[in-house]
Design a protein around this motif. Structure first.
Motif, PDB file in Angstrom:
ATOM      1  N   TYR A 273       0.929  -1.144  -0.008  1.00 25.45           N
ATOM      2  CA  TYR A 273      -0.068  -0.012   0.080  1.00 25.45           C
ATOM      3  C   TYR A 273       0.724   1.120  -0.152  1.00 25.45           C
ATOM      4  O   TYR A 273       0.659   2.103  -0.774  1.00 25.45           O
ATOM      5  CB  TYR A 273      -0.938  -0.001   1.175  1.00 25.45           C
ATOM      6  N   ASN A 274       1.867   1.289   1.009  1.00 24.21           N
ATOM      7  CA  ASN A 274       2.627   2.406   1.012  1.00 24.21           C
ATOM      8  C   ASN A 274       3.442   2.562  -0.246  1.00 24.21           C
ATOM      9  O   ASN A 274       3.450   3.968  -0.771  1.00 24.21           O
ATOM     10  CB  ASN A 274       3.620   2.230   2.314  1.00 24.21           C
ATOM     11  N   LEU A 275       4.063   1.615  -1.017  1.00 21.47           N
ATOM     12  CA  LEU A 275       4.551   1.757  -2.198  1.00 21.47           C
ATOM     13  C   LEU A 275       3.739   2.508  -3.304  1.00 21.47           C
ATOM     14  O   LEU A 275       4.149   3.263  -3.903  1.00 21.47           O
ATOM     15  CB  LEU A 275       5.362   0.595  -2.666  1.00 21.47           C
ATOM     16  N   GLU A 276       2.588   1.856  -3.392  1.00 23.26           N
ATOM     17  CA  GLU A 276       1.671   2.327  -4.385  1.00 23.26           C
ATOM     18  C   GLU A 276       1.375   3.755  -4.196  1.00 23.26           C
ATOM     19  O   GLU A 276       1.361   4.605  -4.936  1.00 23.26           O
ATOM     20  CB  GLU A 276       0.325   1.282  -4.202  1.00 23.26           C
ATOM     21  N   ARG A 277       1.280   4.334  -3.062  1.00 22.07           N
ATOM     22  CA  ARG A 277       0.902   5.779  -2.949  1.00 22.07           C
ATOM     23  C   ARG A 277       2.250   6.454  -3.221  1.00 22.07           C
ATOM     24  O   ARG A 277       2.138   7.456  -3.725  1.00 22.07           O
ATOM     25  CB  ARG A 277       0.557   5.984  -1.663  1.00 22.07           C
ATOM     26  N   ALA A 278       3.476   5.907  -2.742  1.00 19.56           N
ATOM     27  CA  ALA A 278       4.494   6.699  -3.098  1.00 19.56           C
ATOM     28  C   ALA A 278       4.891   6.885  -4.702  1.00 19.56           C
ATOM     29  O   ALA A 278       5.003   8.005  -5.188  1.00 19.56           O
ATOM     30  CB  ALA A 278       5.862   5.770  -2.486  1.00 19.56           C
ATOM     31  N   VAL A 279       4.502   5.624  -5.346  1.00 27.49           N
ATOM     32  CA  VAL A 279       4.896   5.838  -6.829  1.00 27.49           C
ATOM     33  C   VAL A 279       3.586   6.690  -7.403  1.00 27.49           C
ATOM     34  O   VAL A 279       4.052   7.255  -8.246  1.00 27.49           O
ATOM     35  CB  VAL A 279       4.639   4.091  -7.436  1.00 27.49           C
ATOM     36  N   ALA A 280       2.569   6.676  -6.827  1.00 26.80           N
ATOM     37  CA  ALA A 280       1.395   7.411  -7.683  1.00 26.80           C
ATOM     38  C   ALA A 280       1.817   8.873  -7.252  1.00 26.80           C
ATOM     39  O   ALA A 280       1.715   9.953  -8.182  1.00 26.80           O
ATOM     40  CB  ALA A 280      -0.005   7.111  -6.891  1.00 26.80           C
ATOM     41  N   ALA A 281       2.417   9.150  -6.258  1.00 28.44           N
ATOM     42  CA  ALA A 281       2.868  10.682  -5.755  1.00 28.44           C
ATOM     43  C   ALA A 281       3.926  11.137  -6.674  1.00 28.44           C
ATOM     44  O   ALA A 281       3.943  12.295  -7.104  1.00 28.44           O
ATOM     45  CB  ALA A 281       3.239  10.978  -4.030  1.00 28.44           C
ATOM     46  N   ILE A 282       4.890  10.194  -6.607  1.00 28.91           N
ATOM     47  CA  ILE A 282       5.913  10.681  -7.810  1.00 28.91           C
ATOM     48  C   ILE A 282       5.518  10.928  -9.210  1.00 28.91           C
ATOM     49  O   ILE A 282       5.844  11.821 -10.135  1.00 28.91           O
ATOM     50  CB  ILE A 282       7.100   9.285  -7.845  1.00 28.91           C
ATOM     51  N   ALA A 283       4.576  10.020  -9.718  1.00 27.24           N
ATOM     52  CA  ALA A 283       3.889  10.355 -10.967  1.00 27.24           C
ATOM     53  C   ALA A 283       3.324  11.445 -11.258  1.00 27.24           C
ATOM     54  O   ALA A 283       3.274  12.012 -12.180  1.00 27.24           O
ATOM     55  CB  ALA A 283       3.222   9.070 -11.403  1.00 27.24           C
ATOM     56  N   ALA A 284       2.614  12.094 -10.025  1.00 22.89           N
ATOM     57  CA  ALA A 284       1.908  13.099  -9.999  1.00 22.89           C
ATOM     58  C   ALA A 284       2.575  14.578  -9.723  1.00 22.89           C
ATOM     59  O   ALA A 284       2.040  15.568 -10.054  1.00 22.89           O
ATOM     60  CB  ALA A 284       0.848  13.120  -8.917  1.00 22.89           C
TER      61      ALA A 284
END
Length: 273
Positions: free
Chosen positions: A17-28
């Motif tokens: 979960y935490n990695l998914e949110r981090a990757v999404a934040a980087i992409a944004a």
């Protein structure tokens, strides 16, 4: 220098979960963002003595590789915390990851109550050159000890990057501390904290911040999740240091061996007690 502060609510012991949110934040991130920062231990949350062996990973493990891939995809640098496994030992670690790889690793040197029995303390401070600026990493409780930031300043740090996991009722403590650490070392300080409630009932205080080299609070987030863009006016470094330098005028220097590396990494080894 444009930075984004990802003030997120993580989940303890939930790396996926935490990695998914981090990757999404980087992409944004915006196209001109150069660095994004996440809270203390974001990738694994805060494990317990019973769970740390299951969630901790090595630096070449799948989670760090996934963050590196995301950094390369957006050509951006990432500061993120993790539970690090190294030869059977565990550390509360923050990494500066660039598209070229891990530029800087810092293991928390001041263990707070919930760290003890879970992690071992780090044995050094370190800085590196990134985009022409010398940066150093600290983690949460570290900033309540002036010596931690001063160690980075003795290594030439111009920007202090702090991953935070600070909870109520200590939000005001870290607000004061981050301003003091910037002012007394004439350096920028960026701090990113977690928000919302963790597994142990701790309510994380938010308050992610940017402070300039004169100790002025330029930005402070509230208690809600958000991805906040801030900008560092780097010429302020020279202006803050023009008339006097605390490092030149101080009467006592911190002990410890300074080690210079060919790649620009600079370390101060902590003397053994």
């Amino acid at each position: 220098m444009k930075v984004e502060l990802a003030q997120l609510a993580g989940r303890d012991n939930d790396t996926a979960y935490n990695l998914e949110r981090a990757v999404a934040a980087i992409a944004a991130c915006a196209a001109d963002t150069q660095l994004i920062m996440f809270p203390e231990g974001h990738l694994m949350g805060f494990p317990s003595a019973q769970t740390v062996a299951q969630v901790a990973e090595t630096l070449d493990g799948p989670t760090v590789r996934a963050v590196l891939a995301a950094a390369r995809e957006r050509d951006i640098a990432v500061v993120v915390g993790m539970a690090e496994r190294d030869d059977g030992r565990f550390y509360n670690t923050t990494l500066l990851i660039t598209p070229e790889g891990i530029a800087l690793r810092y293991r928390k040197t001041h263990l707070w109550a919930s760290d003890r029995g879970v992690y071992e303390a780090g044995d050094r401070y370190a800085t590196c050159l990134w985009n022409g600026v010398r940066v150093g990493l600290l983690i949460c409780y570290d900033i309540e000890f002036p010596e931690s930031a001063r160690a980075l300043a003795q290594l030439g740090a111009e920007v202090l990057l702090v991953t935070n996991g600070n909870m109520d009722p200590y939000g005001p403590t870290h607000r004061t501390a981050i301003m003091a650490r910037a002012q007394e070392n004439q350096a920028f300080a960026l701090m990113v904290n977690r928000v919302e409630e963790g597994d142990g009932g701790l309510l994380f205080a938010g308050g992610s911040a940017l402070v300039d080299p004169l100790g002025t609070l330029l930005f402070e987030a509230g208690r809600e999740e958000g991805q906040f863009a801030v900008e560092l006016d780097l010429p302020q470094l020279a202006a803050a240091r023009r008339d006097y330098r605390y490092l030149d005028d101080q009467r006592l220097k911190l002990p410890g061996e300074i080690v210079e590396h060919a790649d620009g990494l600079r370390e101060l080894l902590i003397p053994q007690r």
